[in-house]
Scaffold this motif. Structure first.
Motif, PDB file in Angstrom:
ATOM      1  N   MET A 120       0.705  -1.219  -0.090  1.00 20.38           N
ATOM      2  CA  MET A 120      -0.092  -0.250   0.122  1.00 20.38           C
ATOM      3  C   MET A 120       1.071   1.450  -0.031  1.00 20.38           C
ATOM      4  N   LEU A 121       1.802   1.067   0.979  1.00 21.30           N
ATOM      5  CA  LEU A 121       2.748   2.401   0.776  1.00 21.30           C
ATOM      6  C   LEU A 121       3.516   2.678  -0.470  1.00 21.30           C
ATOM      7  N   ARG A 122       4.152   1.513  -1.054  1.00 19.50           N
ATOM      8  CA  ARG A 122       4.747   1.708  -2.212  1.00 19.50           C
ATOM      9  C   ARG A 122       3.951   2.173  -3.333  1.00 19.50           C
ATOM     10  N   GLU A 123       2.546   1.745  -3.375  1.00 17.71           N
ATOM     11  CA  GLU A 123       1.481   2.078  -4.452  1.00 17.71           C
ATOM     12  C   GLU A 123       1.093   3.677  -4.025  1.00 17.71           C
ATOM     13  N   GLU A 124       0.922   4.159  -2.951  1.00 18.79           N
ATOM     14  CA  GLU A 124       0.147   5.240  -2.518  1.00 18.79           C
ATOM     15  C   GLU A 124       1.092   6.166  -1.883  1.00 18.79           C
ATOM     16  N   GLY A 125       2.208   5.956  -1.488  1.00 17.58           N
ATOM     17  CA  GLY A 125       3.177   6.438  -0.863  1.00 17.58           C
ATOM     18  C   GLY A 125       3.094   6.748   0.483  1.00 17.58           C
ATOM     19  N   ALA A 126       4.378   7.153   1.274  1.00 19.38           N
ATOM     20  CA  ALA A 126       4.171   7.286   2.847  1.00 19.38           C
ATOM     21  C   ALA A 126       2.876   8.196   3.097  1.00 19.38           C
ATOM     22  N   MET A 127       2.477   7.828   4.231  1.00 19.15           N
ATOM     23  CA  MET A 127       1.229   8.639   4.830  1.00 19.15           C
ATOM     24  C   MET A 127       1.151   8.717   6.472  1.00 19.15           C
ATOM     25  N   MET A 128       0.394   9.596   6.501  1.00 15.54           N
ATOM     26  CA  MET A 128       0.050   9.819   8.131  1.00 15.54           C
ATOM     27  C   MET A 128      -0.789   8.967   8.558  1.00 15.54           C
ATOM     28  N   ALA A 129      -0.632   8.427   9.821  1.00 14.08           N
ATOM     29  CA  ALA A 129      -1.556   7.424  10.643  1.00 14.08           C
ATOM     30  C   ALA A 129      -1.568   7.769  12.003  1.00 14.08           C
ATOM     31  N   ILE A 130      -2.870   7.406  12.633  1.00 16.92           N
ATOM     32  CA  ILE A 130      -2.746   7.387  14.229  1.00 16.92           C
ATOM     33  C   ILE A 130      -2.933   5.947  14.507  1.00 16.92           C
ATOM     34  N   LYS A 286       8.323   9.414  -3.404  1.00 12.77           N
ATOM     35  CA  LYS A 286       6.939   9.061  -3.087  1.00 12.77           C
ATOM     36  C   LYS A 286       6.824   8.146  -1.651  1.00 12.77           C
ATOM     37  N   PHE A 287       7.849   7.282  -1.533  1.00 15.06           N
ATOM     38  CA  PHE A 287       7.736   6.265  -0.358  1.00 15.06           C
ATOM     39  C   PHE A 287       9.056   6.449   0.266  1.00 15.06           C
ATOM     40  N   GLY A 288      10.149   7.055  -0.188  1.00 14.16           N
ATOM     41  CA  GLY A 288      11.223   7.245   0.218  1.00 14.16           C
ATOM     42  C   GLY A 288      12.340   5.973   0.135  1.00 14.16           C
ATOM     43  N   HIS A 289      13.493   5.984   0.673  1.00 15.37           N
ATOM     44  CA  HIS A 289      14.539   4.795   0.758  1.00 15.37           C
ATOM     45  C   HIS A 289      14.753   4.492   2.095  1.00 15.37           C
ATOM     46  N   HIS A 290      14.282   3.457   2.556  1.00 16.00           N
ATOM     47  CA  HIS A 290      14.511   2.940   3.913  1.00 16.00           C
ATOM     48  C   HIS A 290      14.865   1.579   3.911  1.00 16.00           C
ATOM     49  N   GLY A 291      16.228   1.055   4.224  1.00 23.29           N
ATOM     50  CA  GLY A 291      16.697  -0.300   4.142  1.00 23.29           C
ATOM     51  C   GLY A 291      18.231  -0.396   3.951  1.00 23.29           C
ATOM     52  N   GLY A 292      18.758  -1.639   4.232  1.00 22.94           N
ATOM     53  CA  GLY A 292      20.018  -2.104   4.116  1.00 22.94           C
ATOM     54  C   GLY A 292      20.452  -2.832   2.977  1.00 22.94           C
ATOM     55  N   ASN A 293      19.750  -2.687   1.903  1.00 25.03           N
ATOM     56  CA  ASN A 293      20.166  -3.410   0.712  1.00 25.03           C
ATOM     57  C   ASN A 293      19.939  -2.542  -0.818  1.00 25.03           C
ATOM     58  N   HIS A 294      20.471  -1.221  -0.683  1.00 24.93           N
ATOM     59  CA  HIS A 294      20.233  -0.359  -2.011  1.00 24.93           C
ATOM     60  C   HIS A 294      21.426  -0.385  -2.743  1.00 24.93           C
ATOM     61  N   PRO A 295      21.323  -0.795  -4.092  1.00 31.93           N
ATOM     62  CA  PRO A 295      22.524  -0.634  -4.759  1.00 31.93           C
ATOM     63  C   PRO A 295      23.058   0.946  -5.399  1.00 31.93           C
TER      64      PRO A 295
END
Length: 372
Positions: A120-130, A286-295
């Protein structure tokens, strides 16, 4: 475990289980693809104001220990995991992840479809939540979320930056002795703390740099005076949370350092602020880069490095007017590193210190020391 209720700004509402701190929190939801190092991720100040969704389905088995903290105080809002394992089995573990999260007032949410949430985040982008263990009404959660500040409206570096100057003397962790090294230093730099991970400071010291850390509210004139007197040889700009475009005061101070042609090395937020200070705004991914495996490809050598990343914003192609692009992301082609044409300044978007993640890029700290 208590029931937790989650409402996303796109209208999705679901229930889960809570294994961390109780209460109600509002933040931005992102996902992280690292397979290991959940404690370093949770304690990374760059996640201030965010809920981190782990794509690794099993979390908690190695527990938590003080040595793996990237800062003493944790600033993320919480974590989402598919399955939490309360039984911890590791010779370095001092407590369970649940106990650690509760001590830091961080929410831990489990028994949710993190694969579906990540899609969902990949398709719609990072979003706010409660997220709440207190409020079960979808309508009340939606109302509270709508009235809350968005992450881009909050200056989180005021929360995560240290309050007073300090000298950092600790080097990197030595696995042979399970302790931190204290190498000799021969050059002195000022490191501006916008939310620096401890291991970034460790790597600077390990590269032979006496590292004086100043808060985000630094004054460029004071640093310039130290540079003119020969008491420092360079400046480091750290990583940090939030939207760099709201940091106008900090950008004005960085402009003075640039005009003085002081050698500067920037990582992540520091990389973005250098671009803005040169007159080139950043853009939100759109959803940023977060992880330990980015070339990431080094355009000078052609080598591909696997990198750790944590950012929602990116430097744009317009920066090519004043800087040479040195590194690009092979996932989406975004700019990962630049070297400025008329100043002794270079910066990277990714995290060469890793923690967690691969150590492919730690030579950048030595390159900074050699430049000085």
């Amino acid at each position: 475990m208590k029931t937790a209720y989650i409402y996303l700004e796109n209208g999705v509402f679901f229930q889960a289980k809570s294994f961390g701190a109780e209460g109600t929190q509002v933040g931005e939801v992102v996902f992280n693809t690292s397979m290991t190092g959940y404690q370093e991720i949770i304690t990374d100040p760059s996640y201030a104001g965010q809920f981190v969704t782990f794509t690794m389905p099993e979390i908690g088995i190695v527990g938590a220990n003080p040595q793996d903290n990237e800062r003493e105080t944790t600033h993320c809002k919480g974590i989402f995991v598919r399955k939490y394992q309360d039984f911890h089995s590791n010779f370095r573990s001092k407590e369970s992840l649940s106990s650690f999260l509760k001590s830091q007032n961080i929410m831990g949410i489990c028994e949710i479809d993190t694969r579906g949430l990540t899609k969902m985040l990949r398709e719609e982008g990072a979003m706010m939540a409660i997220v709440s263990t207190q409020i079960s009404s979808k309508e009340e959660l939606a109302k509270t979320l709508a009235s809350s500040s968005r992450i881009e409206e909050i200056n989180y570096i005021q929360e995560v930056s240290l309050k007073n100057q300090k000298t950092h003397t600790q080097g990197t962790f030595c696995f042979e002795s399970f302790d931190f090294q204290t190498p000799a230093t021969n050059k002195t730099i000022i490191a501006i703390d916008f939310g620096a991970k401890d291991n970034i400071l460790n790597e600077l010291v390990q590269a032979g740099l006496n590292t004086i850390v100043k808060p985000y509210s630094f004054q460029a004139d004071e640093i310039i005076a130290l540079f003119d007197e020969g008491k420092i040889q360079g400046v480091f700009l750290s990583n940090g949370p939030g939207d760099p475009m709201v940091l106008s005061k900090e950008v004005e101070q960085i402009k003075k350092l640039i005009d003085k042609k002081i050698p500067i090395f920037g990582i992540c937020l520091g990389h973005q602020l250098l671009s803005i200070a040169h007159g080139y705004p950043t853009e939100k991914l759109k959803f940023g880069h977060h992880g330990g495996n980015h070339p990431v490809k080094d355009l000078k050598t052609g080598a591909v490095q696997i990198t750790a990343q944590n950012h929602n914003y990116s430097v744009t192609e317009a920066i090519k007017e004043v800087a040479e692009v040195t590194h690009i992301n092979l996932f989406d082609g975004t700019i990962e590193g630049v070297k400025y044409k008329h100043s002794p300044i270079f910066s990277v978007q990714y995290h060469p210190e890793a923690s967690p993640g691969p150590k492919d890029s730690t030579q950048l700290f030595r390159e900074f020391a050699q430049m000085l």
